[in-house]
Enzyme design. Structure first.
Site, PDB file in Angstrom:
ATOM      1  N   HIS A  66       1.760  48.064  -7.994  1.00 13.24           N
ATOM      2  CA  HIS A  66       2.169  47.842  -6.599  1.00 13.24           C
ATOM      3  C   HIS A  66       2.451  49.193  -5.919  1.00 13.24           C
ATOM      4  O   HIS A  66       2.041  49.420  -4.781  1.00 13.24           O
ATOM      5  CB  HIS A  66       3.468  47.023  -6.527  1.00 13.24           C
ATOM      6  CG  HIS A  66       3.372  45.614  -7.029  1.00 13.24           C
ATOM      7  ND1 HIS A  66       4.253  45.089  -7.940  1.00 13.24           N
ATOM      8  CD2 HIS A  66       2.513  44.609  -6.721  1.00 13.24           C
ATOM      9  CE1 HIS A  66       3.957  43.825  -8.181  1.00 13.24           C
ATOM     10  NE2 HIS A  66       2.889  43.504  -7.461  1.00 13.24           N
ATOM     11  N   LYS A  94       8.476  29.704  -7.767  1.00 14.82           N
ATOM     12  CA  LYS A  94       8.700  30.208  -9.134  1.00 14.82           C
ATOM     13  C   LYS A  94      10.156  30.621  -9.313  1.00 14.82           C
ATOM     14  O   LYS A  94      10.778  31.108  -8.377  1.00 14.82           O
ATOM     15  CB  LYS A  94       7.821  31.440  -9.402  1.00 14.82           C
ATOM     16  CG  LYS A  94       6.338  31.166  -9.426  1.00 14.82           C
ATOM     17  CD  LYS A  94       5.555  32.459  -9.516  1.00 14.82           C
ATOM     18  CE  LYS A  94       4.711  32.694  -8.269  1.00 14.82           C
ATOM     19  NZ  LYS A  94       4.155  34.015  -8.134  1.00 14.82           N
ATOM     20  N   ARG A 102      -7.262  43.528  -8.971  1.00 10.58           N
ATOM     21  CA  ARG A 102      -7.303  44.227 -10.258  1.00 10.58           C
ATOM     22  C   ARG A 102      -8.597  43.946 -10.999  1.00 10.58           C
ATOM     23  O   ARG A 102      -9.193  44.828 -11.593  1.00 10.58           O
ATOM     24  CB  ARG A 102      -6.114  43.792 -11.131  1.00 10.58           C
ATOM     25  CG  ARG A 102      -4.784  44.296 -10.623  1.00 10.58           C
ATOM     26  CD  ARG A 102      -3.648  43.566 -11.266  1.00 10.58           C
ATOM     27  NE  ARG A 102      -3.709  42.138 -10.945  1.00 10.58           N
ATOM     28  CZ  ARG A 102      -2.725  41.289 -11.150  1.00 10.58           C
ATOM     29  NH1 ARG A 102      -1.619  41.679 -11.712  1.00 10.58           N
ATOM     30  NH2 ARG A 102      -2.854  40.022 -10.800  1.00 10.58           N
ATOM     31  N   SER A 104       3.375  41.703 -12.836  1.00 11.65           N
ATOM     32  CA  SER A 104       4.822  41.479 -12.974  1.00 11.65           C
ATOM     33  C   SER A 104       5.072  40.472 -14.094  1.00 11.65           C
ATOM     34  O   SER A 104       6.009  40.616 -14.882  1.00 11.65           O
ATOM     35  CB  SER A 104       5.404  40.930 -11.668  1.00 11.65           C
ATOM     36  OG  SER A 104       5.209  41.844 -10.629  1.00 11.65           O
TER      37      SER A 104
HETATM   38  O1  PNS Z   1       2.534  38.463  -5.372  1.00 14.69           O
HETATM   39  P1  PNS Z   1       1.894  37.142  -5.090  1.00 14.69           P
HETATM   40  O2  PNS Z   1       2.734  36.029  -5.684  1.00 14.69           O
HETATM   41  O3  PNS Z   1       0.473  37.082  -5.512  1.00 14.69           O
HETATM   42  O4  PNS Z   1       1.904  36.955  -3.480  1.00 14.69           O
HETATM   43  C1  PNS Z   1       1.461  35.768  -2.887  1.00 14.69           C
HETATM   44  C2  PNS Z   1       1.726  35.740  -1.370  1.00 14.69           C
HETATM   45  C3  PNS Z   1       3.173  36.056  -1.056  1.00 14.69           C
HETATM   46  C4  PNS Z   1       0.841  36.762  -0.698  1.00 14.69           C
HETATM   47  C5  PNS Z   1       1.336  34.315  -0.869  1.00 14.69           C
HETATM   48  O5  PNS Z   1       1.940  33.366  -1.675  1.00 14.69           O
HETATM   49  C6  PNS Z   1       1.705  34.063   0.590  1.00 14.69           C
HETATM   50  O6  PNS Z   1       1.186  34.674   1.480  1.00 14.69           O
HETATM   51  N1  PNS Z   1       2.649  33.126   0.816  1.00 14.69           N
HETATM   52  C7  PNS Z   1       3.131  32.796   2.138  1.00 14.69           C
HETATM   53  C8  PNS Z   1       2.756  31.379   2.553  1.00 14.69           C
HETATM   54  C9  PNS Z   1       1.453  31.328   3.289  1.00 14.69           C
HETATM   55  O7  PNS Z   1       1.256  31.981   4.296  1.00 14.69           O
HETATM   56  N2  PNS Z   1       0.511  30.492   2.775  1.00 14.69           N
HETATM   57  C10 PNS Z   1      -0.767  30.234   3.381  1.00 14.69           C
HETATM   58  C11 PNS Z   1      -1.727  31.394   3.283  1.00 14.69           C
HETATM   59  S1  PNS Z   1      -2.787  31.349   1.938  1.00 14.69           S
END
Ligand code: PNS
Length: 174
Positions: free
Chosen positions: A26, A50, A99, A137
């Site tokens: 990150h 989670k 990745r 993570s």
């Molecule tokens: O680190 P992560 O868990 O891969 O991040 C995921 C994240 C935070 C980018 C994703 O879950 C997110 O954008 N959540 C917000 C809810 C949202 O906007 N959902 C619809 C778009 S796909």
């Protein structure tokens, strides 16, 4: 081309994620993103289903500690739709790292959904640095929980907090 579709004078990008905890992968993306965008906002998802190791306040502190060397990088947290959060900050870019090919499908789905929700916001992908492309993570927590060495995988300040967290929970359990 309409006026609103032109490049804004200052490009603000959001780098969203769970960051539980922030890894060196990150941090590498933040470092490179800070050189591409005028402002980079690292945004922690609040309403995650989670069970986290660190709560959002601790994750915010950890992130702020490691990004303080970048004058154009900020940290915040968000609820609800990512694109709404981005629009509230006048951000026009969502930054995500890829990745391996296994990340692609999930990232593609999110990018296309976000584009459908707000076509004015563009998702920009950066390939993870090859030194960090195996780090997640989830694996850092698993290795650490099983007594493995995580140095070099997370920033030193995060490693310290993980050790502190571990000894606190051992203490509680004793
Ligand atoms: O680190 P992560 O868990 O891969 O991040 C995921 C994240 C935070 C980018 C994703 O879950 C997110 O954008 N959540 C917000 C809810 C949202 O906007 N959902 C619809 C778009 S796909």
């Amino acid at each position: 081309m309409t006026q609103s579709s032109r490049k804004p004078p200052s490009v603000i990008a959001i780098y969203p994620g769970s960051f539980d905890p922030i890894t060196n992968g990150h941090l590498d993306l933040i470092d490179r993103g800070s050189r591409m965008f005028d402002r980079l906002i690292v945004s922690i998802l609040r309403n995650d289903s989670k069970e986290p190791l660190f709560d959002v306040e601790e994750r915010t502190e950890m992130l702020r500690e490691v990004v303080q060397v970048y004058p154009n990088v900020e940290v915040d947290a968000f609820d609800g739709l990512l694109v709404d959060h981005a629009a509230a900050h006048s951000a026009t870019v969502l930054l995500r790292g890829i990745r391996a090919i296994s990340d692609y499908e999930y990232e593609l789905q999110m990018a296309l959904m976000n584009r459908r929700l707000r076509p004015s916001i563009e998702t920009v992908f950066m390939m993870a640095h090859e030194m960090y492309s195996f780090i997640s993570s989830r694996l850092v927590k698993e290795v650490f929980g099983l007594g493995g060495n995580i140095s070099g995988l997370v920033p030193p300040s995060v490693e310290v907090r993980m050790h502190r967290r571990m000894s606190k929970s051992k203490h509680k359990g004793a």
